[in-house]
Design a protein around this motif. Structure first.
Motif, mmCIF file in Angstrom:
data_model
loop_
_atom_site.group_PDB
_atom_site.id
_atom_site.type_symbol
_atom_site.label_atom_id
_atom_site.label_comp_id
_atom_site.label_asym_id
_atom_site.label_seq_id
_atom_site.Cartn_x
_atom_site.Cartn_y
_atom_site.Cartn_z
ATOM 1 N N LYS A 446 3.183 -7.977 0.527
ATOM 2 C CA LYS A 446 2.433 -7.513 -0.649
ATOM 3 C C LYS A 446 1.429 -8.575 -1.071
ATOM 4 O O LYS A 446 0.281 -8.288 -1.365
ATOM 5 C CB LYS A 446 3.393 -7.222 -1.815
ATOM 6 N N ARG A 447 1.893 -9.828 -1.078
ATOM 7 C CA ARG A 447 1.013 -10.919 -1.468
ATOM 8 C C ARG A 447 -0.140 -11.074 -0.450
ATOM 9 O O ARG A 447 -1.286 -11.245 -0.803
ATOM 10 C CB ARG A 447 1.822 -12.206 -1.537
ATOM 11 N N PHE A 448 0.233 -10.983 0.818
ATOM 12 C CA PHE A 448 -0.762 -11.151 1.883
ATOM 13 C C PHE A 448 -1.848 -10.078 1.781
ATOM 14 O O PHE A 448 -3.046 -10.367 1.790
ATOM 15 C CB PHE A 448 -0.072 -11.079 3.246
ATOM 16 N N PHE A 449 -1.421 -8.834 1.663
ATOM 17 C CA PHE A 449 -2.398 -7.745 1.666
ATOM 18 C C PHE A 449 -3.169 -7.652 0.357
ATOM 19 O O PHE A 449 -4.272 -7.119 0.320
ATOM 20 C CB PHE A 449 -1.726 -6.407 2.012
ATOM 21 N N ARG A 450 -2.576 -8.172 -0.737
ATOM 22 C CA ARG A 450 -3.324 -8.199 -1.988
ATOM 23 C C ARG A 450 -4.587 -9.046 -1.809
ATOM 24 O O ARG A 450 -5.621 -8.773 -2.384
ATOM 25 C CB ARG A 450 -2.438 -8.761 -3.099
ATOM 26 N N LEU A 457 1.749 -1.260 -1.205
ATOM 27 C CA LEU A 457 2.257 -1.046 0.144
ATOM 28 C C LEU A 457 3.526 -0.206 0.106
ATOM 29 O O LEU A 457 4.287 -0.242 -0.861
ATOM 30 C CB LEU A 457 2.579 -2.384 0.807
ATOM 31 N N LYS A 458 3.728 0.552 1.194
ATOM 32 C CA LYS A 458 5.014 1.226 1.395
ATOM 33 C C LYS A 458 5.499 0.843 2.776
ATOM 34 O O LYS A 458 4.708 0.612 3.683
ATOM 35 C CB LYS A 458 4.850 2.748 1.287
ATOM 36 N N PHE A 459 6.799 0.796 2.921
ATOM 37 C CA PHE A 459 7.373 0.314 4.173
ATOM 38 C C PHE A 459 8.213 1.390 4.828
ATOM 39 O O PHE A 459 9.071 1.989 4.200
ATOM 40 C CB PHE A 459 8.206 -0.931 3.901
ATOM 41 N N LYS A 460 7.933 1.610 6.102
ATOM 42 C CA LYS A 460 8.628 2.674 6.835
ATOM 43 C C LYS A 460 9.476 2.038 7.933
ATOM 44 O O LYS A 460 8.986 1.186 8.677
ATOM 45 C CB LYS A 460 7.581 3.595 7.450
ATOM 46 N N PRO A 461 10.738 2.445 8.042
ATOM 47 C CA PRO A 461 11.557 1.942 9.146
ATOM 48 C C PRO A 461 10.894 2.316 10.471
ATOM 49 O O PRO A 461 10.327 3.396 10.591
ATOM 50 C CB PRO A 461 12.889 2.690 8.988
ATOM 51 N N ALA A 475 -0.504 1.767 3.545
ATOM 52 C CA ALA A 475 -1.232 1.579 2.284
ATOM 53 C C ALA A 475 -2.063 2.822 2.016
ATOM 54 O O ALA A 475 -2.400 3.572 2.938
ATOM 55 C CB ALA A 475 -2.132 0.355 2.360
ATOM 56 N N TRP A 476 -2.360 3.021 0.762
ATOM 57 C CA TRP A 476 -3.146 4.182 0.352
ATOM 58 C C TRP A 476 -4.580 4.031 0.839
ATOM 59 O O TRP A 476 -5.190 2.975 0.679
ATOM 60 C CB TRP A 476 -3.111 4.310 -1.165
ATOM 61 N N HIS A 477 -5.118 5.079 1.463
ATOM 62 C CA HIS A 477 -6.504 5.067 1.911
ATOM 63 C C HIS A 477 -7.305 6.034 1.054
ATOM 64 O O HIS A 477 -7.065 7.243 1.082
ATOM 65 C CB HIS A 477 -6.576 5.462 3.389
ATOM 66 N N LEU B 373 14.769 -1.911 -1.687
ATOM 67 C CA LEU B 373 15.380 -3.230 -1.527
ATOM 68 C C LEU B 373 14.776 -4.215 -2.524
ATOM 69 O O LEU B 373 13.596 -4.113 -2.858
ATOM 70 C CB LEU B 373 15.135 -3.751 -0.099
ATOM 71 N N PRO B 374 15.579 -5.148 -3.015
ATOM 72 C CA PRO B 374 15.015 -6.156 -3.928
ATOM 73 C C PRO B 374 13.988 -7.014 -3.197
ATOM 74 O O PRO B 374 14.282 -7.552 -2.128
ATOM 75 C CB PRO B 374 16.231 -6.996 -4.351
ATOM 76 N N ARG B 375 12.773 -7.094 -3.784
ATOM 77 C CA ARG B 375 11.685 -7.822 -3.120
ATOM 78 C C ARG B 375 11.598 -9.225 -3.689
ATOM 79 O O ARG B 375 10.955 -9.466 -4.701
ATOM 80 C CB ARG B 375 10.367 -7.089 -3.320
ATOM 81 N N HIS B 376 12.236 -10.127 -2.996
ATOM 82 C CA HIS B 376 12.235 -11.488 -3.501
ATOM 83 C C HIS B 376 12.037 -12.427 -2.334
ATOM 84 O O HIS B 376 12.788 -12.388 -1.358
ATOM 85 C CB HIS B 376 13.556 -11.775 -4.206
ATOM 86 N N LEU B 377 10.987 -13.239 -2.414
ATOM 87 C CA LEU B 377 10.724 -14.190 -1.333
ATOM 88 C C LEU B 377 11.175 -15.572 -1.777
ATOM 89 O O LEU B 377 10.577 -16.177 -2.653
ATOM 90 C CB LEU B 377 9.230 -14.206 -1.004
#
Lengths: 552, 637
Positions: A446-450, A457-461, A475-477, B373-377
């Motif tokens: 999230k930090r990187f892409f910000r 962001l959303k994460f898919k297995p 990410a939303w387009h 999931l808890p997002r904690h780095l």
């Protein structure tokens, strides 16, 4: 429409017109003598655009100001012109009848279309009448109004009675045309003579003080400036758009404490490109359809240390130098040798073989016969992760938290189309640390892409042979109005890391994306060949603006 | 990644409800599959005069062989949604206890050694089920079986054949049968010819064609069941009416052999009169120790650590709660009775993708929800960033070139052999360490080798931009690759700087100027040839130094020592005669102590520049004069 024009038109260089009397001078003369000068009447033979240019030259210096009038002019059509010259159709019929006394209806002169029209009109006007099978005149003289009105229009470019225009237009005897005319008069800086002007400030003028009295030619603030060099871009250089985006990503990595990996190694072995990453030897990615194999040289040597890479890493890796005193850091080549000495490549190879073929490190393995020949096959690397594997194995000599990244060319044996090339750039990041969590990877991403202006962001297995868990990053387009995949990520599998000899609690994130895809999305490029390769338009490279991913 | 098409209406019926597209996409997203397309939104193909029913095209992960068909995707989603429990697959021998047997002959070791078998009794096919059964075999053949090289499947109507069966390997001439959908019998060799032109089967022929023996399966009456991995016999063909199915599986890979069996029976035993029962078959294969009953449906027992799962997921779930989560991912799990950290996990036969507790951990995370999931780095260390020295150097040259008014280009790294050599009038190098890396399997002639020069890419870029105003001034800093037998990968990258000037004049001075500029920015002094070679005489030294100072030559200490370059005319077939120069570099003495008497390293030729030979221009279709520059920059590291 009517507007007053002052000094905002294009400046026209002054030239004396080779001794001939200049139009500007003629205008100045006319304005001097008359309060209002309607140019169309004073200079009827001069084209309007010439007059406009001369007026602008004077108006930009405020010597003259002028009004613009646009009005409709009446023009005769060919048929209208014929009537003005020879008389209307009805007149011609009446005239023929009068001259003949009696004119047979079957006479040739009555056969054409305009004569038929004229005959009808002459009946209506009671100029002629039918007498048996012939025509006879009813009057000795007629007044041909049509002709007179058209003659008036020809002379005055308008009808006496404006209501007539519609009727004559309908009869296709006249058309109209818009014309612009000007009325000039003295301006605030009226002068009868054109002043002497200087175009630019010069060193001489500053030196001799003539700038104080100089009459500067007005600058055109509406036109674009110039870079002054040759060529379309004014002789400026340019960096390639893809490299500009790459530089932005590098800065983001540097800001987040990443070290750049030595990726100048396009050819790699099956071992490093696949086996080390726990990609089974029958995996579809290893097909001839997907991977470029090398025919010459025929095969790789056994996996071992790469001195050049180790030395560069030792040079970059400040943590490798344990000496905290003021002594200059020891020679990286010597430190590299120390590191390599701690690594047992044969044991690593045996571990990789075991974890594929028989299972090891808590894994049941893929359970297939592992072949050495497959590890020796040379490939063009399909991902930079081949280098990451090397760097991570090297880390086992001194396991510790670290962050590595690379952005470099990779190769896939793709059929080339608008979105696929056999080459593209992979952006890859690797983070090793103790007790990392999956949510931590999400927080990091999230930090990187910000930083590149992608907020949510959303994460898919997902599935990836060398990461477990694996997550695709979505990410939303805005343009497509849906979420799109922008990258891949995961935590490297224990089969991969433990075979390298890394400790169990040192976990490693990996994530990657292509450089081309975000660039194409950012710039709305639909064909990858317009971005990478020799078909790129040089004009696009020269005019592509600076990349500010976080501001766009 | 495989994409599986399923009938939309049937699929939602199997899931027990209708979904909007968005709802279904979200379900797929959470579970880790992807809705690729909903064909109800588009024109569908007409099959037998009827438009195909709307389909959902679902992309599944490449390692999930248990989702290669309608039945498998529906089962996994239903279990994930808690609508179904994982079925309990059981073996059901015939009532008389007499198993069908298959005897494997030793000769099969010469071509395809492993055999597995299963029987589905009283199965009820519908058109959809039958088509799914066939499609699943296709998908398995394509993916897991690597185009039938590793595994091949044959399915037979058991009521048309009679055991005991044999799996043998015989010379092709001795094999005689009518293949599937054919009436005429032919022998093995004839079959190779017959299918040579077959669009579908021809690609499998090489797997056995040149073998002295072909694999073949017979029943008690020597009726051929199949000749794996090519084709089944026509005699035992299954139809919609088939009730008892015998599945034969042959393989060169033992693991994938049983896996294939597991997938087929677990997906289709649900349609048996007694759902999820499978009749085992006795395999007699003493010669290689493979005598056994197949399939073995026992789930694989393993253990997973609660601490491990919780630690990576960042959770503190109880063992019971993790077991509940894992049940939604097809596992049967319960807390260990002897260890407070351990979960006893049974991995069902469908989940061959599970290799390590990491896989179980991931499934626990999927069941919990990745996005919950808890997002904690955690921050443990401060990291120090560092740029690669080679890239730092390249960036200096790139920026200086752009500032000098040249435009950067990025051509491809792969090129044709001719572009790299013949078109540049260059011979193919003889020395191993100068040879190019050649590709084995490119799809086009455009990609035959990895470039050894930046020139082809630069010239092709100009060629494609001929409409652009001249002059064009372009450059690239990029890698070329040479063979290098001393290295593990038998090759080495080398970073080069290349530039190209194209216009109405030759541009020779411009590329020369760019080279000088870059050298200057890299603090490489301009020296004379004599200085470079260390040939100057004692007495001339002073005069030279003075002259150098005046002419801007030998900047600073470069005249006598330190990095310095000079150029001299060179004969190079790429360039117009007498209009090419070689660039030489004098390297400083490596030793830091001034008293060292070590001789300085010999000068290196690092590159060339000049006006291109008109024959080169012609081949690259360039009508205007062109000057180029190429040099190795790694010496400046």
């Amino acid at each position: 429409m009517k507007e007053w024009v002052h000094a905002d038109a294009v400046p026209v260089p002054l030239h004396t017109n080779g001794g001939q009397r200049d139009l500007t001078e003629e205008i100045l003369e006319a304005v001097d003598q008359h309060e209002h000068v309607p140019t169309a009447e004073v200079f009827p033979a001069t084209p309007q655009d010439k007059i406009k240019a001369a007026l602008d030259r004077l108006a930009s210096r405020q010597m003259v100001e002028y009004e613009t009038h646009d009005k409709e002019q009446v023009l005769l059509t060919a048929e209208g012109q014929a009537i003005a010259d020879e008389g209307s159709h009805e007149y011609k019929v009446w005239d023929a009848v009068r001259k003949a006394g009696r004119l047979s209806l079957k006479d040739q002169s009555l056969a054409n279309a305009s004569a038929k029209l004229g005959q009808g009109n002459a009946f209506k006007l009671k100029w002629i009448k039918k007498d048996g099978d012939a025509l006879v005149s009813l009057t000795d003289s007629v007044s041909d109004t049509t002709r007179e009105q058209l003659q008036y229009a020809q002379e005055h470019r308008a009808f006496q009675d404006p209501k007539l225009l519609k009727d004559y237009s309908k009869r296709k005897l006249v058309t109209t045309q818009k014309v612009i005319t000007y009325v000039a008069r003295k301006g605030p800086r009226w002068a009868k003579e054109m002043p002497v002007e200087v175009t630019d400030l010069t060193a001489e003028m500053i030196a001799d003080g003539s700038w104080k009295t100089a009459n500067f030619k007005p600058y055109n603030f509406k036109a674009k400036g110039t870079l002054g060099g040759e060529g379309v871009g004014g002789g400026t250089g340019a960096l390639h758009p893809l490299n500009k985006v790459r530089e932005e990503f590098r800065k983001i990595f540097f800001n987040m404490g990443f070290e750049e990996m030595p990726t100048a190694r396009f050819v790699d072995s099956g071992f490093w490109n696949f086996d080390a990453l726990y990609v089974p030897q029958q995996h579809p990615a290893r097909d001839l359809q997907d991977t470029f194999y090398v025919s010459d040289p025929p095969e790789a040597g056994p996996p071992g240390s790469d001195e050049s890479v180790d030395t560069i890493l030792a040079e970059m890796d400040v943590d490798d130098d344990q000496d905290e005193s003021d002594h200059p850091p020891s020679d990286p080549a010597i430190r590299a040798k120390d590191t390599t000495a701690k690594l047992d490549y044969q044991a690593y190879y045996d571990n990789v073989r075991a974890v594929h073929q028989d299972g090891k490190f808590g894994s049941i393995g893929y359970r297939y016969p592992y072949t050495d020949a497959e590890t020796r096959r040379l490939v063009l690397r399909t991902h930079t992760t081949a280098i990451s594997a090397y760097v991570l194995h090297r880390l086992s000599a001194n396991p510790r938290p670290c962050r590595y990244f690379s952005i470099d060319r990779v190769f896939r044996n793709e059929t080339v189309d608008a979105t696929h090339l056999a080459e593209f750039h992979q952006i890859e990041g690797v983070i090793a640390d103790y007790n990392l969590t999956l949510g931590g990877l999400q927080a990091f991403l999230k930090r990187f892409f910000r930083n590149i202006g992608v907020p949510d962001l959303k994460f898919k297995p997902a599935y990836n042979p060398y990461t477990e868990p694996s997550m695709e990053v979505f990410a939303w387009h805005e343009g497509l109005n849906k979420i799109v995949e922008i990258g891949n990520s995961g935590m490297f599998r224990p089969e991969m890391l433990l075979a390298m000899g890394l400790p169990e609690d040192l976990r490693v994130y990996g994530f990657g994306l292509s450089l081309e895809r975000p660039t194409m999305i950012k710039y709305g490029i639909s064909n990858i060949r317009e971005l990478l390769g020799h078909k790129v338009d040089l004009g696009f490279i020269e005019s592509n603006p600076a990349v500010r991913l976080d501001r766009e | 990644m495989p994409t599986i098409g399923v009938n939309k209406a049937d699929f939602y019926k199997a899931l027990g409800r209708e979904y909007t597209k968005q709802e279904f996409e979200e379900l797929c997203f959470d579970f880790g599959i992807e809705l690729d397309e909903d064909t109800s939104e588009s024109k569908r193909p007409i099959i037998d005069g009827v438009e195909e029913a709307p389909q959902l095209k679902i992309e599944i992960p490449a390692n999930r062989y248990d989702m290669l068909c309608f039945e498998g995707i529906a089962m996994n989603l239903n279990i994930f949604l808690g609508r179904e429990a994982m079925p309990n697959f059981t073996l059901k021998p015939p009532s008389d206890g007499q198993l069908q047997t298959v005897t494997v002959s030793k000769d099969t070791e010469r071509i395809r050694p492993y055999f597995s078998c299963a029987i589905l009794r009283n199965i009820k096919f519908t058109k959809a089920r039958y088509e799914s059964f066939i499609a699943l075999q296709d998908k398995l053949h394509h993916n897991l079986a690597r185009q039938r090289t590793l595994v091949a499947i044959g399915t037979h109507d058991l009521d048309t054949i009679e055991g005991p069966f044999t799996y043998e390997a015989l010379p092709p001439e001795e094999i005689q049968f009518a293949p599937l959908n054919q009436t005429k019998a032919m022998n093995g060799k004839q079959m190779m010819d017959f299918y040579e032109k077959d669009k579908h089967l021809s690609r499998y022929l090489p797997i056995i064609r040149d073998s002295p023996v072909y694999p073949i399966i017979y029943d008690k009456h020597r009726t051929v069941l199949s000749m794996p991995p090519i084709i089944n016999g026509n005699h035992s063909k299954i139809t919609l009416a088939t009730r008892n199915v015998l599945i034969d599986i042959t393989a060169t890979d033992k693991t994938k052999l049983e896996l294939t069996n597991h997938i087929l029976v677990s997906m289709f035993s649900r349609y048996c009169a007694e759902p999820f029962t499978i009749e085992p078959v006795q395999i007699i294969s003493d010669h290689n120790g493979q005598t056994r009953q197949t399939p073995d449906l026992t789930p694989r027992p393993t253990q997973a650590s609660t601490t491990y799962i919780n630690s990576i997921c960042g959770l503190s779930e109880s063992r019971e709660s993790l077991c509940t989560s894992l049940a939604r991912m097809c596992y049967h799990a319960h807390p260990s009775l002897t260890d407070s950290d351990i979960l006893e996990v049974d991995i069902p036969i469908t989940r061959a993708d599970v290799l390590h507790q990491a896989d179980i951990m991931e499934d626990a995370a999927v069941a919990y929800g990745f996005n919950s999931l808890p997002r904690h780095l955690p921050r443990t260390t401060a990291f120090t960033a560092a740029a690669l020295p080679l890239n730092k150097l390249a960036d200096i040259i790139r920026l200086e070139s752009a500032m000098a008014g040249w435009a950067e280009v990025m051509p491809l790294i792969l090129c044709s052999h001719d572009e790299n050599y013949a078109w540049l009038n260059q011979p193919v190098p003889f020395s191993t360490n100068q040879k190019p890396v050649r590709l084995q399997n490119p799809k086009t002639a455009e990609y035959q080798i990895v470039r050894t020069s930046l020139l082809p890419g630069l010239l092709k870029t100009i060629r494609e931009n001929k409409r652009h105003a001249v002059p064009m001034k372009i450059f690239e800093v990029g890698d070329v690759v040479f063979q290098d037998k001393g290295r593990e990968r038998r090759s080495r990258n080398e970073r080069h700087f290349g530039a190209c000037w194209y216009g109405r004049g030759s541009g020779f001075e411009q590329v020369h100027g760019l080279m000088d500029r870059v050298m200057g920015m890299l603090r490489v002094g301009f020296i004379s040839r004599e200085e470079g070679l260390g040939e100057e005489e004692e007495e001339e030294e002073g005069a030279k130094g003075l002259k150098g100072g005046k002419g801007g030559k030998g900047e600073g200490k470069a005249g006598k020592e330190g990095l310095g370059y000079w150029i001299e005319e060179v004969d190079d077939p790429t360039y117009l005669p007498a209009h090419a120069a070689a660039i030489y570099l004098r390297l400083p003495s490596s030793s830091s102590s001034s008293s060292s008497s070590q001789p300085p390293p010999p000068p290196q030729r690092i590159g060339t520049f000049g006006i291109l030979h008109p024959t080169v221009l012609k081949r690259f279709e360039l009508p205007f004069p062109t000057s180029v520059l190429e040099m190795n920059v790694e010496v400046f590291l």
